[in-house]
Enzyme design. Structure first.
Site, PDB file in Angstrom:
ATOM      1  N   GLU A  43     -39.659  25.130 -30.765  1.00 54.86           N
ATOM      2  CA  GLU A  43     -39.559  26.006 -31.949  1.00 54.86           C
ATOM      3  C   GLU A  43     -40.966  26.411 -32.399  1.00 54.86           C
ATOM      4  OE1 GLU A  43     -37.935  24.102 -35.480  1.00 54.86           O
ATOM      5  OE2 GLU A  43     -37.306  26.034 -36.308  1.00 54.86           O
ATOM      6  N   LYS A 113     -32.448  32.018 -36.018  1.00 50.19           N
ATOM      7  CA  LYS A 113     -32.013  30.758 -36.648  1.00 50.19           C
ATOM      8  C   LYS A 113     -31.068  31.071 -37.814  1.00 50.19           C
ATOM      9  CE  LYS A 113     -34.125  26.407 -38.212  1.00 50.19           C
ATOM     10  NZ  LYS A 113     -35.435  25.762 -38.424  1.00 50.19           N
ATOM     11  N   CYS A 154     -33.170  24.336 -33.867  1.00 41.66           N
ATOM     12  CA  CYS A 154     -33.453  23.135 -34.658  1.00 41.66           C
ATOM     13  C   CYS A 154     -32.347  22.776 -35.655  1.00 41.66           C
ATOM     14  CB  CYS A 154     -34.813  23.289 -35.349  1.00 41.66           C
ATOM     15  SG  CYS A 154     -35.472  21.665 -35.834  1.00 41.66           S
TER      16      CYS A 154
HETATM   17  N1  LIG Z   1     -37.426  22.956 -38.061  1.00 40.17           N
HETATM   18  C1  LIG Z   1     -36.306  22.438 -38.474  1.00 40.17           C
HETATM   19  O1  LIG Z   1     -35.298  23.087 -38.582  1.00 40.17           O
HETATM   20  C2  LIG Z   1     -36.357  20.983 -38.785  1.00 40.17           C
HETATM   21  C3  LIG Z   1     -34.992  20.367 -38.851  1.00 40.17           C
HETATM   22  C4  LIG Z   1     -35.046  18.914 -39.037  1.00 40.17           C
HETATM   23  O2  LIG Z   1     -36.091  18.290 -39.010  1.00 40.17           O
HETATM   24  C5  LIG Z   1     -33.798  18.220 -39.241  1.00 40.17           C
HETATM   25  O3  LIG Z   1     -33.874  17.025 -39.461  1.00 40.17           O
HETATM   26  O4  LIG Z   1     -32.727  18.840 -39.192  1.00 40.17           O
END
Ligand SMILES: NC(=O)CCC(=O)C(=O)O
Length: 277
Positions: A43, A113, A154
């Site tokens: 990411e 996202k 993510c």
């Molecule tokens: N960059 C993100 O979206 C982090 C997401 C994250 O750390 C989580 O625990 O979910």
């Protein structure tokens, strides 16, 4: 192609965009030399994971230098490339977007996202992606000879509805460029990837930046590949490295025929509905 090698590039992210592009390009070349057919970056691979910086590093398709590099790298190395994610500019809006390229350099698709990471954790970690970026609204599944690829970013993995929608649309290998942190990573990273793989009987691939203790946001690392039975096939440690794994699409059918979860859903009792186009 029923079996192939995937390479997950756990790269260190620097302040300088150019340095990140050079590093990503080198790692893609190295992965291709090792025989990878699918290469995955983390990411926000071209910029520090800091919300206020995203607009400064943002690029538009197709002219952005990171996007040019990704397309050229896919073509020159002859690989499918999930180009991690980067800040994408579209008019006045910026998105956290993953661009996916074919071995001839063509753009196959992109995922913006969908779930923005806006949190205030008791550990003191505060992130507000929505302060600078907008949310996507598309479920992304890319048909390919590698098995249809689901792509999400993510925090998206925490939403089982989205993962299931991808799988119901045909995804067999789900690729997640990500950057968990030192609070949620140790607690949830491996568990959530294994659980989504078990729920959906698909491969799940997580690509993290390498851990840099001096960075404003410290990524957990531990990029991984989980098979449809929930086994961790390959996992990085915290530093910069490329991890490899074999994807065996027959294992998906085998798992699904032994334990037919997807067929056993009570769709006469409950439903998962896609509301956006
Ligand atoms: N960059 C993100 O979206 C982090 C997401 C994250 O750390 C989580 O625990 O979910």
């Amino acid at each position: 192609m029923q079996r192939y090698k995937v390479a997950v590039c756990q790269m260190t992210i620097h302040q300088e965009k150019e340095k990140n592009l050079v590093r990503a390009r080198e790692m893609i070349a190295r992965a291709a030399r090792q025989g990878a057919r699918l290469v995955v970056l983390p990411e926000m691979f071209n910029c520090p994971y800091v919300a206020r910086l995203f607009p400064r590093y943002a690029e538009s398709y197709p002219e952005g230098p990171s996007l040019q590099m990704l397309s050229r790298a896919a073509r020159e190395e002859g690989v499918y490339l999930v180009g991690g994610s980067l800040p994408e500019r579209d008019g006045d809006q910026v998105y956290n977007t993953s661009f996916i390229f074919a071995p001839d350099g063509r753009l196959l698709g992109k995922h913006r996202k969908m779930h923005l990471f806006d949190v205030e954790l008791a550990s003191g970690l505060t992130v507000k992606e929505s302060s600078t970026i907008g949310a996507g609204n598309q479920v992304t599944v890319i048909p390919s000879e590698l098995g249809d690829l689901g792509v999400a970013i993510c925090y998206d993995i925490r939403f089982p509805e989205l993962m299931r929608l991808m799988v119901l649309k045909g995804a067999r290998v789900v690729v997640i460029p990500a950057a968990f942190n030192m609070t949620t990573g140790p607690a949830h990273w491996e568990l959530v990837f294994r659980m989504r793989a078990i729920d959906n009987q698909a491969y799940f691939i997580g690509a993290s930046p390498a851990r840099d203790p001096m960075a404003p946001y410290v990524a957990y690392g531990h990029s991984l590949v989980v098979d449809p039975w929930g086994n961790v096939v390959s996992m990085a440690r915290e530093g910069e490295e490329i991890v490899y794994a074999e994807i065996d699409l027959d294992l998906i059918e085998k798992t699904r025929s032994e334990l037919p979860l997807l067929r056993h859903r009570r769709t006469d009792i409950y439903a998962l509905e896609l509301l956006a186009p």
